[in-house]
Design a protein around this motif. Structure first.
Motif, mmCIF file in Angstrom:
data_model
loop_
_atom_site.group_PDB
_atom_site.id
_atom_site.type_symbol
_atom_site.label_atom_id
_atom_site.label_comp_id
_atom_site.label_asym_id
_atom_site.label_seq_id
_atom_site.Cartn_x
_atom_site.Cartn_y
_atom_site.Cartn_z
ATOM 1 N N UNK A 173 -12.518 14.065 8.793
ATOM 2 C CA UNK A 173 -14.315 13.635 9.120
ATOM 3 C C UNK A 173 -15.538 12.858 8.618
ATOM 4 N N UNK A 174 -14.696 12.659 7.707
ATOM 5 C CA UNK A 174 -15.664 11.200 6.828
ATOM 6 C C UNK A 174 -15.709 10.222 7.628
ATOM 7 N N UNK A 175 -16.825 9.142 7.307
ATOM 8 C CA UNK A 175 -16.774 8.237 7.384
ATOM 9 C C UNK A 175 -16.263 7.048 6.500
ATOM 10 N N UNK A 176 -15.642 7.520 5.007
ATOM 11 C CA UNK A 176 -15.081 6.433 4.318
ATOM 12 C C UNK A 176 -13.701 7.336 3.901
ATOM 13 N N UNK A 177 -12.692 6.403 3.327
ATOM 14 C CA UNK A 177 -11.193 6.111 3.369
ATOM 15 C C UNK A 177 -11.514 6.330 1.582
ATOM 16 N N UNK A 178 -11.061 7.282 1.028
ATOM 17 C CA UNK A 178 -10.948 7.457 -0.481
ATOM 18 C C UNK A 178 -8.976 7.423 -0.524
ATOM 19 N N UNK A 179 -8.504 6.899 -2.012
ATOM 20 C CA UNK A 179 -7.317 6.881 -2.437
ATOM 21 C C UNK A 179 -7.013 6.343 -3.679
ATOM 22 N N UNK A 180 -5.654 7.059 -4.057
ATOM 23 C CA UNK A 180 -5.484 5.883 -5.733
ATOM 24 C C UNK A 180 -4.337 4.694 -4.809
ATOM 25 N N UNK A 181 -4.196 3.841 -5.502
ATOM 26 C CA UNK A 181 -3.440 2.573 -5.520
ATOM 27 C C UNK A 181 -2.769 2.503 -6.315
ATOM 28 N N UNK A 182 -1.083 2.385 -6.505
ATOM 29 C CA UNK A 182 -0.764 2.568 -8.023
ATOM 30 C C UNK A 182 -0.042 0.649 -8.046
ATOM 31 N N UNK A 183 0.063 -0.279 -8.669
ATOM 32 C CA UNK A 183 0.896 -1.789 -9.077
ATOM 33 C C UNK A 183 1.992 -1.077 -9.722
ATOM 34 N N UNK A 184 3.220 -2.087 -9.511
ATOM 35 C CA UNK A 184 4.153 -2.484 -10.838
ATOM 36 C C UNK A 184 3.764 -3.372 -10.934
ATOM 37 N N UNK A 185 4.537 -3.530 -11.920
ATOM 38 C CA UNK A 185 4.037 -4.707 -13.351
ATOM 39 C C UNK A 185 4.652 -6.338 -12.268
ATOM 40 N N UNK A 186 4.190 -7.211 -12.166
ATOM 41 C CA UNK A 186 3.047 -8.223 -12.419
ATOM 42 C C UNK A 186 3.664 -8.984 -10.342
ATOM 43 N N UNK A 187 3.350 -7.885 -9.786
ATOM 44 C CA UNK A 187 2.953 -7.551 -8.227
ATOM 45 C C UNK A 187 1.767 -8.929 -7.437
ATOM 46 N N UNK A 188 2.051 -9.013 -6.666
ATOM 47 C CA UNK A 188 0.873 -9.527 -5.749
ATOM 48 C C UNK A 188 1.035 -8.903 -4.470
ATOM 49 N N UNK A 189 -0.432 -9.034 -3.659
ATOM 50 C CA UNK A 189 -0.311 -8.511 -2.542
ATOM 51 C C UNK A 189 -0.941 -9.725 -2.020
ATOM 52 N N UNK A 190 -0.904 -10.080 -0.956
ATOM 53 C CA UNK A 190 -2.141 -11.509 -0.155
ATOM 54 C C UNK A 190 -2.427 -10.705 1.149
ATOM 55 N N UNK A 191 -4.129 -10.784 1.334
ATOM 56 C CA UNK A 191 -4.012 -10.167 2.364
ATOM 57 C C UNK A 191 -5.411 -10.048 2.505
ATOM 58 N N UNK A 192 -6.099 -10.110 3.699
ATOM 59 C CA UNK A 192 -7.173 -10.963 3.732
ATOM 60 C C UNK A 192 -7.377 -8.939 4.963
ATOM 61 N N UNK A 193 -8.371 -8.518 3.522
ATOM 62 C CA UNK A 193 -9.319 -7.062 3.513
ATOM 63 C C UNK A 193 -9.950 -7.198 5.518
ATOM 64 N N UNK A 194 -9.875 -6.035 5.826
ATOM 65 C CA UNK A 194 -9.981 -5.575 6.835
ATOM 66 C C UNK A 194 -11.026 -4.733 7.437
#
Lengths: 116, 116
Positions: free
Chosen positions: B34-55
């Motif tokens: 019911x809140x307007x925002x999403x909140x969370x934690x992110x975790x990246x292993x070493x030397x990863x990459x993520x390609x994305x168009x942020x929505x």
């Protein structure tokens, strides 16, 4: 708008409005920038307290020290790396402890406009 | 809704959608709450990459390690306590380094609905 990075060393703190304790805020993104959220850093001197009805959804990420947030008769205490979500309309008392605290915050919508 | 506190030790990470690297997300607040925002934690292993168009408008607070975010030919690198704002529509590559990274994030609106 472009991707931007912000550091605590980049900002200038100002006393939070409506209170005379040593609690300071520094927006890095707000209504001037065209994004829907305000983003900034907060700084609390030791043993300060701030009583407020939150006019926006306010998310605090504690970076240093500890903060206790009381609302509706219950209290949560957050330390470094912990997140506190204060939903819009919450009547809160935010207290710092002996070591003070530093936070990163995100609000939706812009807190300066909502509490203006 | 009430004031709530979240810690990294409370959450369960899941692989971020649309990519097969070792990049994980764990919402603590989202469209279910019911809140307007999403909140969370992110975790990246070493030397990863993520390609994305942020929505959505996406704010990352780096808690551990470092992340580099490239967009429009420029790159910012953020370490612990630093904030990266990725405006809605940004085409980004997010890279972790040798030590991996942990973030806290806030998105407006909810990233799972926007990217679904």
């Amino acid at each position: 708008m472009t991707v931007r990075k912000f550091a605590l060393t980049d900002v200038s703190f100002a006393r939070s409005p409506g209170q005379d304790g040593d609690v300071f805020a520094a927006n890095v993104i707000d209504q001037r920038h065209g994004a829907p959220v305000s983003i900034g850093y907060g700084r609390y001197a030791p043993n300060q307290s701030l009583v407020e009805t939150i006019a926006v959804d306010d998310v605090m990420v504690v970076l240093q020290g500890q903060l206790s947030v009381s609302s509706d008769g219950s209290t949560v205490t957050a330390g470094a790396g912990e997140i506190v979500h204060m939903p819009k309309g919450s009547a809160v008392t935010i207290r710092s402890h002996d070591e003070g605290a530093v936070t990163a915050y995100v609000t939706y919508p812009h807190w300066q406009q909502a509490s203006g």
